[in-house]
Design an enzyme around this catalytic site. Structure first.
Site, PDB file in Angstrom:
ATOM      1  N   HIS A 155       0.838  -1.216   0.000  1.00 22.55           N
ATOM      2  CA  HIS A 155       0.000   0.000   0.000  1.00 22.55           C
ATOM      3  C   HIS A 155       0.867   1.258   0.000  1.00 22.55           C
ATOM      4  O   HIS A 155       0.435   2.298   0.491  1.00 22.55           O
ATOM      5  CB  HIS A 155      -0.943   0.024   1.213  1.00 22.55           C
ATOM      6  CG  HIS A 155      -1.678  -1.258   1.427  1.00 22.55           C
ATOM      7  ND1 HIS A 155      -2.925  -1.506   0.890  1.00 22.55           N
ATOM      8  CD2 HIS A 155      -1.321  -2.393   2.089  1.00 22.55           C
ATOM      9  CE1 HIS A 155      -3.309  -2.729   1.239  1.00 22.55           C
ATOM     10  NE2 HIS A 155      -2.354  -3.292   1.951  1.00 22.55           N
ATOM     11  N   SER A 276      14.534  21.180 -16.215  1.00 23.29           N
ATOM     12  CA  SER A 276      13.389  22.068 -16.386  1.00 23.29           C
ATOM     13  C   SER A 276      13.858  23.336 -17.076  1.00 23.29           C
ATOM     14  O   SER A 276      14.970  23.805 -16.829  1.00 23.29           O
ATOM     15  CB  SER A 276      12.791  22.399 -15.023  1.00 23.29           C
ATOM     16  OG  SER A 276      12.078  23.622 -15.084  1.00 23.29           O
ATOM     17  N   LYS A 282      16.171  21.389 -11.168  1.00 24.21           N
ATOM     18  CA  LYS A 282      15.369  20.187 -11.408  1.00 24.21           C
ATOM     19  C   LYS A 282      16.138  19.054 -12.058  1.00 24.21           C
ATOM     20  O   LYS A 282      16.993  19.250 -12.902  1.00 24.21           O
ATOM     21  CB  LYS A 282      14.166  20.535 -12.286  1.00 24.21           C
ATOM     22  CG  LYS A 282      13.133  21.347 -11.552  1.00 24.21           C
ATOM     23  CD  LYS A 282      12.339  20.514 -10.567  1.00 24.21           C
ATOM     24  CE  LYS A 282      11.200  19.847 -11.288  1.00 24.21           C
ATOM     25  NZ  LYS A 282      10.393  19.075 -10.345  1.00 24.21           N
ATOM     26  N   GLU A 289       8.487   8.634 -16.971  1.00 27.38           N
ATOM     27  CA  GLU A 289       7.109   9.107 -17.092  1.00 27.38           C
ATOM     28  C   GLU A 289       6.545   8.748 -18.460  1.00 27.38           C
ATOM     29  O   GLU A 289       5.378   8.399 -18.597  1.00 27.38           O
ATOM     30  CB  GLU A 289       7.046  10.617 -16.849  1.00 27.38           C
ATOM     31  CG  GLU A 289       7.345  10.963 -15.398  1.00 27.38           C
ATOM     32  CD  GLU A 289       7.580  12.459 -15.184  1.00 27.38           C
ATOM     33  OE1 GLU A 289       7.018  13.271 -15.928  1.00 27.38           O
ATOM     34  OE2 GLU A 289       8.342  12.802 -14.263  1.00 27.38           O
TER      35      GLU A 289
END
Ligand code: ARG
Length: 456
Positions: A155, A276, A282, A289
């Site tokens: 979980h 970024s 970043k 992704e």
């Protein structure tokens, strides 16, 4: 001029042609199409439908067409509706009228079903190789982290300590099943439709078993109507790709979470990280992704194509032409993803200290319950006792191991001084030495099994 113009008094409408034509994408089948035609012309000669000399002429012509495609000099002409008509049109230009004998007893229906099965079998082989490389990368990183302990989650909440190798190897076995699925799908698709004609079979005495063998199939298909009109082999492949992508997507998700600063378990190599345009600090994992994101598209190709198939009446229907773009896209997407996922895994930096620092004693609560079981308490009771211990430690804001014996004894008579031994993460994983468990010994066995599979 199209190859079926005889029946019509007017040429097709331009808009219709743009909708109907598949040449833009089914050119990808040229090698399979030409190979199929070469084998078919031999079969026609053997059956006495054309002479051996005619077959030779046709085959020489087909070889030239193949060279033109291979070398990029093949020129499309008006009326080249699909790869089958384009190849035949060019063949006739090269060898003359005798080229018109090639299509005897054959239909584009059995032709395209044959071509696409061949293409898909080859795609399955290539995917197999790429999956093996990813598996090898997982094994190799796992081998260096057999003793590295990290929190395991259920979980997404801290559950029990596991070894990093165990985590990595879990994906090996998912991919192993994907490979099995790929092999099974390939076996089913290895039945050759050629010789099924448009739907009913052929009156010419061609040797279908020989054709199947020559093209690298296992056997000729059993039912001509089924052979030209089903595309379950495409759906099989789209499914195998989808479930494999689901596995890649879950790996990507783990990598995204574990590389997040809050975890810091892993660091991605610069080559597989992105920045970024606005925030200079970043360090993003866009490739992971995209792996997660493109999985949605791959599942879409599967569900979309199943919807295409579901209402079709018997026999070939043009709806089936939708099979190609769906599978081409899925296969191409996998070829984009797999090398990047493999390289991301190979170049992963595992931060063993960060993993260790994230271990908290609540991960040992099960071990504590198992300790009480060792002292004779039924597990249900020990589960309850440890629950109380966890609550007390939380109230006092101390780790489990810092509760004094006096406090433990109030909760249960089973606690003794030896309870201190429970609070060791390495011993916790080492105890889970069951077959397939996370203990270093068990994981070594697992890795040996994995290596054996890879050399099979
Ligand atoms: N381009 C077609 C396809 O991909 C080839 C088969 C066409 N057959 C037909 N009867 N129109 O399915």
């Amino acid at each position: 001029m199209s190859l079926w113009g005889g029946r019509f008094s007017e040429p097709s409408d331009d808009d219709l042609r743009r909708l109907n034509d598949s040449i833009d994408f089914d050119q990808a089948l040229y090698a399979e199409d030409i190979k199929g035609s070469i084998v078919y012309s031999r079969a026609l000669a053997q059956a006495g439908v054309i002479t051996a000399a005619e077959a030779d002429e046709i085959i020489a012509g087909l070889q030239q067409v193949m060279q033109e495609f291979d070398g990029g000099s093949f020129e499309l002409a008006e009326g080249d509706e699909d790869i089958h008509t384009a190849v035949e049109r060019r063949l006739i230009e090269i060898v003359g009228e005798v080229g018109g004998k090639l299509h005897t007893g054959r239909s584009r229906n059995d032709q395209v079903a044959t071509d696409f099965r061949l293409w898909t079998m080859r795609a399955a082989d290539r995917l197999q190789e790429e999956l093996r490389l990813l598996q090898a990368a997982l094994v190799s990183v796992a081998e260096s982290h057999i003793e590295t302990v990290m929190p395991g989650y259920t979980h997404l909440q801290p559950a029990q300590p596991i070894t990093a190798a165990h985590w990595l190897m879990s994906f090996f076995w998912m991919l192993e099943r994907d490979l099995e699925r790929l092999r099974a799908a390939k076996k089913r698709m290895a039945a050759c439709p050629l010789g099924s004609g448009a739907l009913a079979g052929t009156p010419f005495a061609i040797d279908r078993a020989q054709i199947a063998r020559d093209l690298g199939f296992c056997e000729p298909s059993e039912n001509s109507l089924d052979a030209v009109s089903d595309r379950d082999f495409v759906a099989d492949m789209l499914y195998v790709i989808s479930i494999c992508a689901v596995h890649l997507s879950r790996l990507a998700e783990d990598i995204l979470i574990y590389s997040n600063a809050a975890f810091g378990f892993i660091t991605l190599d610069d080559r597989y990280s992105t920045g970024s345009s606005l925030m200079p600090q970043k360090r993003n994992a866009d490739p992971m992704e995209l792996t997660r994101g493109k999985t949605g598209r791959l599942i879409g190709n599967l569900t979309g194509f199943l919807a295409t198939l579901k209402g079709l009446p018997s026999g070939y229907n043009k709806d089936l032409q939708e099979d190609k773009e769906a599978l081409f896209d899925s296969v191409a997407t996998m070829h984009q993803l797999l090398p990047v996922v493999t390289a991301t895994v190979s170049s992963l930096l595992i931060n063993a200290e960060a993993m260790e620092a994230a271990l908290t004693e609540d991960l040992l609560a099960t071990d504590l319950a198992d300790y009480l079981v060792g002292k004779g308490a039924p597990f249900r009771q020990s589960h309850h006792i440890v629950g109380q211990v966890v609550r007390l430690a939380a109230e006092r804001e101390v780790p489990l191991s810092q509760l004094p014996m006096s406090a433990l004894s109030v909760i249960s008579e089973h606690f003794g001084e030896d309870v201190a031994q429970v609070f060791d993460y390495a011993s916790s994983v080492a105890r889970r030495n069951s077959y397939g468990g996370t203990a270093p010994g068990a994981v070594r066995g697992q890795i040996a099994q994995a290596k054996a599979r890879m050399t099979e």
